[in-house]
Design an enzyme around this catalytic site. Structure first.
Site, PDB file in Angstrom:
ATOM      1  N   GLN A 100      -9.177  -9.754   8.680  1.00 38.68           N
ATOM      2  CA  GLN A 100      -8.169  -9.442   9.694  1.00 38.68           C
ATOM      3  C   GLN A 100      -8.877  -9.083  10.998  1.00 38.68           C
ATOM      4  O   GLN A 100      -9.621  -8.105  11.066  1.00 38.68           O
ATOM      5  CB  GLN A 100      -7.275  -8.286   9.255  1.00 38.68           C
ATOM      6  N   TYR A 170      -0.668  -2.848  18.156  1.00 34.20           N
ATOM      7  CA  TYR A 170      -2.053  -3.022  18.544  1.00 34.20           C
ATOM      8  C   TYR A 170      -2.068  -3.833  19.853  1.00 34.20           C
ATOM      9  O   TYR A 170      -1.023  -4.120  20.419  1.00 34.20           O
ATOM     10  CB  TYR A 170      -2.820  -3.732  17.424  1.00 34.20           C
ATOM     11  N   ALA A 345       0.381  -4.755  -0.899  1.00 34.06           N
ATOM     12  CA  ALA A 345      -0.627  -3.768  -0.514  1.00 34.06           C
ATOM     13  C   ALA A 345      -0.587  -2.559  -1.430  1.00 34.06           C
ATOM     14  O   ALA A 345      -1.448  -2.373  -2.277  1.00 34.06           O
ATOM     15  CB  ALA A 345      -0.418  -3.360   0.946  1.00 34.06           C
ATOM     16  N   ARG A 346       0.458  -1.712  -1.284  1.00 31.49           N
ATOM     17  CA  ARG A 346       0.485  -0.451  -2.024  1.00 31.49           C
ATOM     18  C   ARG A 346       0.461  -0.657  -3.542  1.00 31.49           C
ATOM     19  O   ARG A 346      -0.203   0.092  -4.262  1.00 31.49           O
ATOM     20  CB  ARG A 346       1.729   0.355  -1.624  1.00 31.49           C
TER      21      ARG A 346
END
Length: 390
Positions: A100, A170, A345-346
């Protein structure tokens, strides 16, 4: 048409993945010297061994000031030996590796990095207790070019893909936001102007690596902030990215790490744990006003699907569905809805071998309880707090 089998091999740009399941970028907090460590390698080796098609290394900043904090990995020749060890370890388990790439922009903690945080317009950063500097046109050009240079390094390091970070406010995402972007020049105002950073950055990466590796972009559908970027504009940006030919797929996301971080995660808001992870005086601030920043949102499976459907209807580009993907039923729903890949993800923090278990028993349920207490652990090494630390 018959929905594809999520567990079968699939093409992503020039790369063939062994299945359609991607471990999404989860900031690991395992690079104290901004270089790959054995702990970071093991963090990605475990879900690779556990059956994912691709593991995404997060977060690989494209410039020193693009880190969220000092110890974060940034792409430079010194990082290459460690990155090669990392990709070799992922490949040895049969998975692909993605890096990433991004620039934190206003989310950067300049108190930690010692470098100025950059944004489309000046504002105050409550984490660093400092002002964020307005990016010049020279900064914008430099950062777009740095993404291309970082992508070339990713190829040299053996990555199969890069994911450009256009989410969570971002740097590029902050330009998309009308709330954060108050510029009067050609990078502000209209959506066409606000999207220039995204489109120029994606083009820089494509020009740098061509078709050597897959190129994904992580695109916000909405910021979860009044006056911010919203799905109607995200549809247009997705269409522009598709028309540009710069990316092979989009991973759809939401939320603002700067203004509304819990909007991305859904579930409990671990305010006490966040406060404990912060130095003073930020800790006191989180204790006093954390509830106004860390909002709890009800969790439900596939919680991004409703908005993602609108992007799906507007583009033919392959899409990755993120958010509440925890079991085979949810994956099958994503495939039936026209998404080519899913990201997790989690659930993989809780059980790195979850995909192998699902492949063996299709009704396997994730043990993740969406407490989100994993989130504050990024400051000490990302992990599920319900699992004994290894």
């Amino acid at each position: 048409m018959t929905a594809p089998d999520v567990l079968a091999p699939a093409k992503l740009g020039p790369v063939t993945l062994r299945n359609r399941i991607i471990k999404s970028a989860t900031f690991e907090g395992k690079t104290p010297d901004a270089l790959v460590t054995d702990e970071l390698i093991e963090f990605h080796r475990r879900p690779a061994a556990g059956g994912v098609g691709m593991s995404t290394v997060a977060y690989c900043a494209v410039a020193p000031e693009g880190r969220t904090e000092y110890g974060q990995l940034w792409m430079r020749p010194d990082a290459l030996p460690g990155l090669r060890r990392l990709t070799d370890a992922i490949h040895a388990e049969g998975a692909a590796a993605s890096a990433q790439l991004g620039h934190a922009g206003p989310v950067a903690n300049q108190k930690s990095t010692g470098l100025p945080a950059l944004a489309p317009s000046s504002s105050f950063n409550p984490l660093s207790m400092r002002m964020i500097r307005t990016a010049t046109t020279a900064d914008i050009t430099r950062i777009a070019a740095a993404h291309g240079s970082a992508a070339r390094l990713a190829v040299e390091a053996g990555f199969d893909a890069v994911e450009i970070h256009f989410g969570h406010n971002y740097f590029a995402s902050s330009f998309l936001s009308p709330k954060l972007n108050r510029r009067k020049d050609s990078y502000g105002g209209s959506l066409e102007n606000r999207a220039r950073v995204v489109l120029e950055t994606a083009r820089s990466v494509r020009d740098a690596v061509g078709d050597k590796i897959a190129i994904l972009a992580k695109l916000n559908m909405d910021d979860g902030v009044p006056g911010g970027f919203w799905v109607d504009e995200a549809i247009q940006v997705a269409q522009w990215l598709e028309a540009s030919g710069s990316v092979d797929a989009l991973e759809l996301t939401m939320g603002s790490s700067l203004l509304n971080p819990m909007y991305l995660f859904k579930g409990d808001a671990p305010i006490r744990e966040f406060a404990a992870a912060m130095p003073q005086p930020v800790r006191l601030g989180v204790q006093l006003v954390g509830k106004s920043m860390l909002h709890a949102y009800p969790y439900k499976p596939l919680f991004m699907l409703e908005e993602a459907r609108q992007i799906r209807a507007a583009v033919k580009l392959p899409l990755v569905l993120l958010g509440g993907v925890t079991d085979k039923a949810g994956m099958d729903t994503a495939m039936a809805e026209g998404f080519e890949f899913v990201a997790m993800a989690r659930a993989l923090l809780r059980e790195p071998d979850l995909i192998n278990r699902i492949a063996a028993e299709s009704d396997t349920q994730s043990l993740c309880i969406h407490c989100n207490k994993c989130m504050p652990t990024i400051f000490s090494g990302a992990r599920c707090v319900l699992v004994e630390r290894v």
